[in-house]
Scaffold this motif. Structure first.
Motif, short mmCIF file in Angstrom:
data_model
loop_
_atom_site.label_atom_id
_atom_site.label_comp_id
_atom_site.label_asym_id
_atom_site.label_seq_id
_atom_site.Cartn_x
_atom_site.Cartn_y
_atom_site.Cartn_z
N ALA A 1 -6.06 53.44 41.59
CA ALA A 1 -4.68 53.36 42.07
C ALA A 1 -4.49 54.26 43.29
N GLU A 2 -5.07 55.47 43.24
CA GLU A 2 -4.94 56.39 44.38
C GLU A 2 -5.59 55.82 45.63
N MET A 3 -6.79 55.25 45.44
CA MET A 3 -7.50 54.71 46.61
C MET A 3 -6.77 53.51 47.19
N LEU A 4 -6.18 52.69 46.32
CA LEU A 4 -5.41 51.55 46.82
C LEU A 4 -4.24 52.05 47.65
N LYS A 5 -3.62 53.13 47.17
CA LYS A 5 -2.48 53.69 47.89
C LYS A 5 -2.92 54.21 49.26
N GLU A 6 -4.17 54.75 49.30
CA GLU A 6 -4.69 55.21 50.59
C GLU A 6 -5.05 54.05 51.51
N GLY A 7 -4.96 52.83 50.98
CA GLY A 7 -5.23 51.67 51.81
C GLY A 7 -6.69 51.23 51.80
N LYS A 8 -7.47 51.72 50.83
CA LYS A 8 -8.87 51.30 50.77
C LYS A 8 -8.98 49.88 50.25
N SER A 9 -10.02 49.20 50.72
CA SER A 9 -10.21 47.81 50.29
C SER A 9 -10.89 47.79 48.92
N GLU A 10 -10.83 46.62 48.30
CA GLU A 10 -11.46 46.44 46.99
C GLU A 10 -12.94 46.78 47.09
N GLU A 11 -13.55 46.33 48.18
CA GLU A 11 -14.98 46.55 48.33
C GLU A 11 -15.30 48.05 48.47
N ALA A 12 -14.46 48.73 49.22
CA ALA A 12 -14.68 50.17 49.41
C ALA A 12 -14.56 50.90 48.09
N ILE A 13 -13.61 50.46 47.27
CA ILE A 13 -13.42 51.11 45.97
C ILE A 13 -14.64 50.88 45.07
N ARG A 14 -15.13 49.65 45.10
CA ARG A 14 -16.33 49.37 44.30
C ARG A 14 -17.49 50.23 44.78
N ASP A 15 -17.64 50.34 46.10
CA ASP A 15 -18.72 51.16 46.66
C ASP A 15 -18.62 52.61 46.21
N TYR A 16 -17.38 53.10 46.15
CA TYR A 16 -17.15 54.48 45.73
C TYR A 16 -17.79 54.72 44.36
N PHE A 17 -17.58 53.79 43.45
CA PHE A 17 -18.14 53.98 42.11
C PHE A 17 -19.64 53.71 42.08
N VAL A 18 -20.09 52.78 42.92
CA VAL A 18 -21.53 52.50 42.97
C VAL A 18 -22.29 53.73 43.46
N GLN A 19 -21.70 54.43 44.45
CA GLN A 19 -22.35 55.65 44.95
C GLN A 19 -22.54 56.68 43.85
N ARG A 20 -21.63 56.74 42.91
CA ARG A 20 -21.70 57.75 41.86
C ARG A 20 -22.53 57.30 40.66
N TYR A 21 -22.39 56.04 40.30
CA TYR A 21 -23.04 55.57 39.07
C TYR A 21 -24.21 54.63 39.32
N GLY A 22 -24.39 54.19 40.54
CA GLY A 22 -25.40 53.18 40.80
C GLY A 22 -24.83 51.80 40.50
N GLU A 23 -25.65 50.78 40.75
CA GLU A 23 -25.14 49.42 40.59
C GLU A 23 -24.90 49.05 39.14
N TRP A 24 -25.38 49.91 38.26
CA TRP A 24 -25.16 49.72 36.83
C TRP A 24 -23.67 49.58 36.51
N ILE A 25 -22.83 50.21 37.33
CA ILE A 25 -21.39 50.22 37.05
C ILE A 25 -20.75 48.86 37.29
N LEU A 26 -21.42 47.99 38.06
CA LEU A 26 -20.84 46.68 38.38
C LEU A 26 -21.18 45.68 37.28
N TYR A 27 -20.16 44.95 36.80
CA TYR A 27 -20.42 43.96 35.76
C TYR A 27 -20.98 42.65 36.32
N ALA A 28 -20.85 42.48 37.62
CA ALA A 28 -21.52 41.35 38.27
C ALA A 28 -22.54 41.95 39.21
N PRO A 29 -23.84 41.88 38.87
CA PRO A 29 -24.84 42.52 39.72
C PRO A 29 -24.80 41.93 41.13
N PRO A 30 -25.03 42.73 42.17
CA PRO A 30 -24.97 42.22 43.53
C PRO A 30 -26.01 41.12 43.75
#
Lengths: 648, 147, 176
Positions: free
Chosen positions: B64-93
């Motif tokens: 919610a905070e990142m959306l408010k900052e105007g980040k895109s959906e993709e950027a938000i996903r990347d944020y979590f991928v950087q921390r957890y790896g691609e494991w965090i994505l339920y649809a593998p790239p």
């Protein structure tokens, strides 16, 4: 006599009688002597009685709060309500295996009663006894619920709170096991047919059993979906969780089988394929059990328990090895002869079963993919709803297309009636999709609506065709329709099933596309618009219910009345479970969840509102589907129990 | 409200809910949409939109905070991928081995279709070889079955 | 030939599942391994303010000494209760060579203080009620322990309660 002693005795007897039955079936096979078959049938009765006795012993312990056996100590609490105490029998690993064994003994007994063919019966009975022996063996040697406890405690932790949260949890597993275990009978017949080299007639013989298993699996899947919806607190009904997938794979394979089985019954095609489908469907039930009980793939529902995993793995591999071994022989021997066009009843049935099988393949691969990747590259990946939804969309669309056309096209080739019907159906598809696009729907939703219109048109033409066929006999168009519905049960039932599938697909498309999910904190007395609906928080209250403690928010939701979502605290859990409040509507469901509340002054509550269209129709569709299966399965008239295939 | 407060005091140690005493943030449908594509790290098989575990709540708050900052959906996903790896994505790239997964429907349909085609071709070839009428064949099959 | 093919399928599936049954669930590779430890700043819990100041900034200590970063919560029972004495003992033995820092994750202050009191934890403890740092470190769930070397790079992540032997071995690694 104590429950522990009675239970152990019953298990031992069950094991011995099952082993005896297996031995007798073996003698019957080698000696080719029907008298041994009769003796084996008696062994089936005694092993059923033993299983029921063990079941009764465990219920005895649960209902009388007897903590002298390991199962009650680990999973029972004196504070649970009566129905929870009763259902605790299948809430944990050992008890669920007992339920499985009891159902297996029941199916073995019932199937044995119908076996008159002394050529097939020994092998079929032997297979059933073999499976049953495995479950009794697991209970006696690996996961015995009746292991005595030296110093019985006064009370225990009770079953997993997730399972006590809704009465459906008393029903869903029972349906699931009835479906899973029911698969053993068609499998046993298939093994017997492969061993006895009678490749044609078993399909008709097992049709009823296959429908029974399919019906229970269907009911279990819908019941499970409804349970998730009511309990898990996020407003969804299917999460593509490994355990859900495990119940879906056998269903898909059975659906594939039911369609090619018709082609085999009618034209003798696909003998090997049908053996393969049944073998794989039964293996899939064992595979599902292995997944849920070994923790090999993480999932919400898994009971993880040490020694049981390898044991079930061994059983799975044995089933696969036996099944594949027989299959490879059959594949080498069967020589189906003849040609067929793809635009014919048989071609379309085959296409449908091909799509079902592909779906099963996708689910298996998706479920195992994380394990495969980790084993080969060491990386961790996740496969979940976003993948499965994407992968299933085109397959589902293909299935809906084939489903509408199949029942209208005659065996052999397309006739003029079918051609006209298909033309109208295609127009319905285009018109429905175009109208939806015009109204602002996305491409996916428009396709969903179009396919629904297409299938509705198909339902109409099927009924009209049925009425036309029966008009001459019944006299009059309406009487003809009635006669079709009553006399041609197999077709009318299938039509009902297809209608249910079409409706379910529409409900899934809409609920996926137009779901709206909002979270907001309200002061007591404050109202606000959540997902376009006015919600007013009236009050917060709390109850101590003995076995749990509940905090409840009372909210007035515009158009839905007063809803009371709760947060429930169980002594064995360190975070609460949300119990959502649902208002079912024809167009939209309003689903309210209490997320958090003011623990200091009880002044505010955080509510999550999920507004989803057409979910109610998914449950209705499930009911229609089930009614259709029932309608086909109810025997049409008294007939020889060997069950010659009735093709209407 | 008094019994509520008393019982809550008693339970308060067990509750992991809103440790700060402040209410959780208000969240829009978009937050849940993004969260549903991410895995809840502590859970077994639940997404960050479904789970109510502490981490999932924090993940939703950060989305919610990142959306408010105007980040895109993709950027938000990347944020979590950087921390957890691609494991965090339920649809593998869609790349590398993952193509095997994404093409599963085509692979499945292709393999089954190939098997079917071979089966039908063989059945047709046999029919031509035998050059028997279908009626005769059915009678023969029937006789075999009876034996 | 066909039989061999079927046998191969069974064998491959069996091998895959057998491997799946026997892998170690505590071993979770972190994407951070070999990368610089993410910086953070947290308020310290009251008992540590006198010695360490109001707030703790990881960057002030990165690259000077090896750091052991431990995520915990008072509601994480029993794992956090098992490892707390182990961590305290190690801190007492290594305090001149390694910095230990505890991140109290999504907890209530009073409960956290009670936990600290119970185990007499003397290494500095930051307070992170939202659990923001945990997400920055890609934490699955408490407890987790990260080992950061002298150069400020993450060397190892341990998921679940850490035992004395593992702690000692990994400390030797970051001290090398």
């Amino acid at each position: 006599m104590t429950p522990g002693l009675l239970g152990n005795l019953a298990l031992a007897f069950g094991f011995v009688f099952t082993a005896l039955g297996l031995a007798l079936a073996g003698f019957a096979w080698w000696a080719k002597d029907g008298r041994y078959v009769e003796a084996a049938k008696r062994a089936a009765l005694f092993s059923l009685l033993a299983a029921l006795l063990a079941f009764g012993a465990l219920e005895w312990a649960l209902l009388t709060d007897d903590f002298s056996i390991v199962y009650t100590v680990k999973n029972h609490s004196t504070k649970s309500p009566l129905w929870v105490k009763f259902a605790t029998l299948w809430a944990a690993l050992e008890g669920s295996i007992l339920l499985w064994a009891t159902f297996q003994a029941l199916y073995t007994f019932l199937a044995a009663r119908r076996m008159r063919d002394y050529w097939m019966a020994p092998a079929a009975l032997g297979t059933l006894f073999g499976i049953q022996l495995f479950f009794f063996g697991v209970m006696l040697f690996v996961a015995n619920p009746f292991t005595p406890v030296p110093n019985p405690p006064a009370d225990g932790p009770g079953p997993n709170p997730l399972l006590q949260n809704h009465w459906m949890m008393a029903v869903h597993p029972v349906l699931m096991y009835l479906g899973f275990v029911g698969m053993s009978v068609p499998f046993a017949y298939a093994v017997a047919a492969m061993l006895a080299r009678r490749y044609q007639s078993w399909v008709a013989t097992t049709r009823w059993w296959t429908l029974v298993a399919f019906g229970f699996l269907t009911a279990a899947i819908f019941a499970g979906g409804w349970w998730s919806y009511e309990v898990l607190g996020w407003g969804g009904y299917w999460g593509w969780d490994p355990v859900e997938n495990a119940s879906f794979i056998p269903w898909l394979l059975l659906a594939a089988f039911l369609h090619t089985a018709m082609v085999q019954e009618r034209r003798g095609f696909f003998k090997t394929w049908n053996f393969a489908y049944i073998t794989l469907a039964f293996s899939a039930t064992v595979f599902g059990t292995f997944l849920t009980r070994s923790g090999v793939i993480q999932s919400v529902h898994a009971f993880v328990e040490g020694a049981v995993g390898p044991v079930f793995l061994g059983f799975l591999l044995l089933v696969l090895a036996v099944g594949f071994g027989l299959l490879s022989r059959v594949a080498g021997e069967v020589r189906d002869v003849g040609g067929m066009g793809l635009l014919s009843r048989e071609g379309l049935l085959l296409g449908g079963s091909l799509v079902f099988a592909t779906m099963a393949f996708v689910v298996v691969l998706g479920t195992l993919f994380p394990l495969i990747v980790e084993a080969t590259t060491g990386d961790k990946v996740s496969v979940g709803a976003p993948f499965f939804n994407t992968a299933f969309a085109p397959l589902g669309a293909a299935l809906l297309l084939l489903m509408g056309a199949g029942p209208l096209v005659p065996w052999g080739r397309v006739d003029a009636y079918a051609a006209r019907a298909l033309a109208v159906m295609a127009s319905a598809l285009v018109l429905g999709a175009a109208a939806s696009l015009f109204l602002g729907a996305t491409f996916g939703v428009a396709l969903g609506v179009g396919l629904f219109c297409y299938n509705l048109a198909s339902v109409y033409y099927q009924a009209a065709k049925g009425a036309r066929v029966w008009r001459a006999k019944a006299g009059g168009a309406l009487a003809g329709l009635l006669a079709y519905l009553v006399r041609a049960r197999r077709q009318a039932g299938a039509q009902l099933v297809h209608l249910g599938v079409a409706l379910a697909a529409l409900a899934i498309v809409f609920s996926q596309a137009y779901r709206s999910d909002v979270q907001k904190t309200l002061e007591v007395g404050q109202s606000a618009s959540l997902a376009g609906v006015e919600v007013k928080l009236l009050r917060l209250s709390a109850f101590d219910q003995g076995f749990r403690f509940a905090v409840e928010a009372t909210a007035r939701v515009q158009g839905a009345g007063v809803l009371r979502p709760q947060l429930r605290y169980y002594p064995t859990m360190n975070s609460p479970l949300a119990a959502p409040a649902v208002h079912y509507g024809l167009y939209n469901d309003d689903y309210l969840i209490l997320q958090a509340f003011d623990t200091e002054h009880a002044q505010w509550a955080t509510l999550r509102m999920v507004r989803t269209p057409l979910v109610l129709w998914l449950w209705i569709a499930g009911g229609i589907l089930l009614l259709g299966v029932l309608y086909i399965a109810i025997p049409e008239r008294r007939r020889a129990p060997a069950g010659e295939g009735v093709t209407a | 409200m008094r019994p509520l407060l008393a019982l809550l005091l008693f339970l308060s140690l067990a509750l992991a809910q809103t440790p700060t005493g402040e209410p959780p943030p208000d969240l829009s449908p978009e937050v849940f949409k993004i969260a549903s594509q991410l895995r809840c790290p502590v859970c077994q098989g639940e997404s960050a939109a479904e789970s109510n575990a502490g981490v999932s709540q924090e993940m939703r708050r950060q989305i919610a905070e990142m959306l408010k900052e105007g980040k895109s959906e993709e950027a938000i996903r990347d944020y979590f991928v950087q921390r957890y790896g691609e494991w965090i994505l339920y649809a593998p790239p869609r790349r590398g081995v993952n193509w095997l997964l994404w093409l599963a429907p085509a692979i499945g349909l292709g393999l089954l279709g190939l098997g079917l085609w071979r089966y039908l071709a063989e059945a047709r070839r046999r029919e031509a070889e035998l050059a028997l009428g279908e009626e005769e064949l059915r009678a023969l099959e029937h006789r075999l079955e009876e034996e | 030939m066909r039989r061999l093919f079927y046998l191969l399928i069974v064998a491959v599936l069996g091998g895959l599942f057998w491997w799946g049954l026997h892998r170690n669930p505590g071993e979770l590779k972190s994407v951070l391994i070999g990368r610089p430890a993410p910086d953070f700043e947290l308020p310290l819990l009251p008992p540590y303010r006198q010695a360490w100041g109001e707030r703790f900034r990881l960057a002030d200590h990165l690259g000077k000494t090896p750091i052991v970063l431990n995520f915990w919560a008072s509601w994480c029972y029993p794992a956090c209760y098992q490892e707390a004495p182990v961590l305290q003992a190690a801190w007492e033995a290594y305090r001149d060579r390694v910095l230990f820092f505890g991140v109290n994750n999504q907890d209530k202050t009073e409960a956290a203080l009670k936990f600290i009191d119970r185990f007499g934890l003397t290494f500095p403890q930051g307070y992170d009620p939202r659990g923001k740092v945990g997400i920055d470190y890609g934490m699955y769930g408490v407890p987790e322990t990260f080992f950061i070397d002298r150069k400020g790079k993450v060397r190892y992540r341990h998921a679940g309660a850490i035992d004395a032997a593992t702690l000692k071995a990994k400390l030797a690694e970051v001290l090398r």
